[in-house]
Design an enzyme around this catalytic site. Structure first.
Site, PDB file in Angstrom:
ATOM      1  CG  ASP A   1      -1.733   1.216   1.383  1.00 17.61           C
ATOM      2  OD1 ASP A   1      -1.835   1.980   0.393  1.00 17.61           O
ATOM      3  OD2 ASP A   1      -2.281   1.437   2.481  1.00 17.61           O
TER       4      ASP A   1
ATOM      5  CG  ASN B   1      -3.208   5.328  -1.380  1.00 15.64           C
ATOM      6  OD1 ASN B   1      -3.254   4.263  -0.761  1.00 15.64           O
ATOM      7  ND2 ASN B   1      -4.184   5.735  -2.175  1.00 15.64           N
TER       8      ASN B   1
ATOM      9  CG  ASP C   1      -6.069   3.215   0.252  1.00 14.52           C
ATOM     10  OD1 ASP C   1      -5.170   2.340   0.327  1.00 14.52           O
ATOM     11  OD2 ASP C   1      -6.713   3.424  -0.793  1.00 14.52           O
TER      12      ASP C   1
ATOM     13  CG  ASP D   1      -1.438   1.851  -3.595  1.00 16.27           C
ATOM     14  OD1 ASP D   1      -0.208   1.755  -3.747  1.00 16.27           O
ATOM     15  OD2 ASP D   1      -1.958   2.458  -2.630  1.00 16.27           O
TER      16      ASP D   1
ATOM     17  CG  ASP E   1      -5.657 -11.827 -14.969  1.00 15.49           C
ATOM     18  OD1 ASP E   1      -6.382 -12.503 -15.714  1.00 15.49           O
ATOM     19  OD2 ASP E   1      -5.133 -12.259 -13.930  1.00 15.49           O
TER      20      ASP E   1
ATOM     21  CG  ASP F   1      -9.946 -15.270 -15.434  1.00 15.48           C
ATOM     22  OD1 ASP F   1      -9.252 -15.672 -14.499  1.00 15.48           O
ATOM     23  OD2 ASP F   1     -11.198 -15.228 -15.391  1.00 15.48           O
TER      24      ASP F   1
ATOM     25  CD  GLU G   1      -7.574 -19.752 -14.599  1.00 15.54           C
ATOM     26  OE1 GLU G   1      -7.535 -20.011 -13.387  1.00 15.54           O
ATOM     27  OE2 GLU G   1      -8.486 -19.070 -15.103  1.00 15.54           O
TER      28      GLU G   1
ATOM     29  CG  HIS H   1      -5.186 -15.155  -7.869  1.00 14.94           C
ATOM     30  ND1 HIS H   1      -4.475 -15.601  -8.971  1.00 14.94           N
ATOM     31  CD2 HIS H   1      -6.464 -15.041  -8.288  1.00 14.94           C
ATOM     32  CE1 HIS H   1      -5.289 -15.728 -10.000  1.00 14.94           C
ATOM     33  NE2 HIS H   1      -6.500 -15.382  -9.616  1.00 14.94           N
ATOM     34  CG  ASP H   2      -7.458 -18.657  -8.575  1.00 13.81           C
ATOM     35  OD1 ASP H   2      -8.075 -17.760  -7.974  1.00 13.81           O
ATOM     36  OD2 ASP H   2      -7.360 -18.704  -9.819  1.00 13.81           O
TER      37      ASP H   2
END
Ligand code: GLC
Length: 560
Positions: A22, A24, A26, A30, A99, A205, A260, A333-334
């Site tokens: 991160d 910034n 929040d 990002d 992606d 994807d 994929e 990520h899966d």
């Protein structure tokens, strides 16, 4: 432009932007954070970055539900900072891949919103809108019996239109009707937009789902999950559409594509990637090697079966040899974290190094997922309310049909995709150095022990091992180009394979147990003649052309 094959000796780092860094304050990762970390990424000795979706999205499926394909999600920045990241990556000699998610959009995408207002809108036919069926008693039924991968049935009813729309994934992810030439023209515009901006390729994807069988027939006998998949996975038209994208757009750029393809065999993958055939993609992401501790879905767990894992890897290695190029990965990520699955949390560094060598030295393009290089582990969330992933609820609904809820919750904790989505552990400071704000998702409590800063200067850390092995692979032709041959495929403790190229050989020996087991080198290898290039323990002597293994021991010998 003639396509070069630079992708064959590259390796790729995957960023799942929400949890990377991160910049910034929040609480959400990002592109400003990525900018700060470009030197770190380069230091891993990778040649490219693949970004999981960076586009505007209501985040029903964390970016895989896109509401605008030609912009950057405000959480992540804007096109200006994206250009800075792109330039920064290029200046460091790294490519950037986006992606491409065009099997479906978000239901908040303008196309869907417009098409939903009016059956006569040109956008209506961008999606699969169909009338329902009726039972004899007059009860309304969806157009067919397909089920969604994420949420119950695959159809959602719209009162106003008195029609249903198809969603193979979540309700908020309506499937695009790729048979409509206007939809294909939109996809080509998206491809051109990013390529013209300077990106170097795409990870596509669930790309093998983009064609649905004519008439959308019901599927029997029904499967408990993803019923109907036989009518939308790898239909011949999918190849036609990809060929069109290639002919009209991709062939004009020197770019890379990796598709994929859930539940695909090497034979099916070759239809898309065979270099001697009608190739429409450079590589295909396989799944079978990720199923060695489960049955089809990560949630349906079984004890880890090394022989099953080896069979899957070897099948792809041998069937693609001389024909096509593999995409190599053990995390993304899966899936849950690999050390928590195939390795050992107790022997985290040792098993982490062993797993790294095990796949990076195979033939193909290695992908490394953020956090994998520092050995991040599963978080094992205890309560359903703590999960962020849309899949969690669905998996619980399905599992509780067959087992008590407490068992289902245990399986979910071990198998959830959220295990791989916790914030990156940069330091042992507050929020693991991921953010100065409140992190959007819980940080794994183990960050005091497991973080990048602590591994940075330790020559024996997993992080530095990844750097070394990625460098070695790139600089060693046999590691890139060598033929693959497996030894002892039935052995339940060791995974052993060799690579061979122009008289040079590599022997990769990986123990998947903490037990002490005698290893004997294959007959055609004399360990005396080899040079030990990697190992995960000190003092690596051998006796009679073999050794007794230490927990998760790995050795790589090089023969000239
Ligand atoms: C792919 C993505 C996954 C996503 C799904 C639907 O499998 O990797 O994260 O949920 O497609 O878009």
């Amino acid at each position: 432009m003639a396509k070069s094959e630079w992708y064959k000796n590259m390796s790729v780092y995957q960023i799942w932007p929400r949890s990377f860094c991160d910049g910034n304050g929040d609480g959400v990762g990002d592109l400003w954070g990525v900018l700060e970390k470009l030197d770190y990424i380069k230091s891993l000795n990778v040649d490219a970055i693949w970004f999981s979706p960076l586009f505007p999205s209501p985040n029903a499926d964390y970016g895989y539900d896109i509401s605008d394909y030609m912009d950057i999600h405000p959480d992540y920045g804007n096109l200006h900072v994206f250009r800075q990241v792109l330039d920064g990556a290029h200046a460091r000699g790294m490519k950037v891949f986006m992606d491409l998610v065009v099997n479906h959009t978000s239901d908040e995408h303008r196309w869907f919103v417009e098409g939903r207002k009016d059956r006569n809108s040109p956008y209506h036919d961008y999606y699969f809108w169909r009338k329902g069926r009726r039972t004899r008693s007059g009860r309304r039924l969806p157009p067919n019996n397909w089920s969604s991968v994420f949420e119950g049935g695959a159809w959602e009813y719209d009162e106003k239109l008195d029609e249903y729309y198809l969603h193979v994934f979540a309700r908020k992810q309506p499937d695009l009707n790729m048979a409509n030439p206007r939809v294909r023209a939109e996809v080509k515009n998206i491809l051109r937009f990013w390529l013209d901006l300077g990106v170097d390729g795409f990870r596509e994807d669930v790309i093998t789902f983009i064609a649905k069988d004519e008439g959308l027939p019901s599927s029997y006998p029904p499967l408990p999950v993803a019923n109907g998949i036989n009518h939308y996975a790898n239909r011949p038209k999918a190849h036609d559409y990809l060929k069109e994208f290639k002919r009209d757009v991709l062939d004009f750029y020197d770019c890379f594509t990796v598709g994929e393809s859930p539940m695909t065999t090497p034979e099916v993958a070759l239809r898309y990637i065979d270099e001697g055939g009608d190739k429409v993609l450079d590589e295909m992401i396989a799944f079978s090697h990720m199923e060695a501790d489960c049955f089809m879905l990560d949630m349906l767990q079984m004890p880890f079966n090394l022989v099953k894992m080896k069979r899957a890897f070897s099948e792809w290695q041998t069937k693609l040899q001389g024909k096509a190029w593999n995409a190599l990965y053990i995390e993304n990520h899966d899936h849950p974290r690999i050390i928590s699955r195939y390795g050992s949390e107790e022997y985290r560094t040792e098993s982490g190094k062993m797993l790294a060598a095990m796949y990076i030295l195979q033939r193909g393009t290695p992908f490394v997922y953020q956090g994998q290089e520092i050995g991040m582990l599963n978080i094992n969330l205890p309560e359903l309310g703590m999960y962020k992933d849309v899949m969690a609820q669905n998996n619980i609904d399905i599992a509780t049909r067959f087992m008590p809820r407490s068992t289902a919750m245990k399986l979910l904790a071990r198998s959830s995709r959220d295990n791989a989505r916790t914030p990156f552990q940069w330091t042992d400071g507050e929020n693991a150095g991921f953010t100065e704000g409140i992190p959007w998702f819980c940080v794994n409590e183990n960050y005091k022990q497991i973080n990048a800063a602590q591994q940075e200067d330790d020559p024996n850390s997993l992080l530095n091992f990844y750097r070394a092995i990625l460098k070695f692979r790139k600089e060693t032709p046999v590691a890139v180009w060598g033929d693959y041959k497996e030894y002892y495929p039935k052995d339940r403790n060791f995974y052993v394979y060799a690579r061979e190229y122009e008289g040079k050989r590599l022997l990769v020996i990986c123990s998947f147990t903490k037990k002490a087991v005698r290893f004997d080198a294959p007959e055609d290898f004399d360990l005396n003649a080899g040079r030990l290039v990697f190992s995960n323990y000190e003092s690596n002597f051998f006796i009679m052309n073999g050794f007794t293994s230490r927990p998760y021991e790995m050795r790589v010998y090089y023969f000239e």
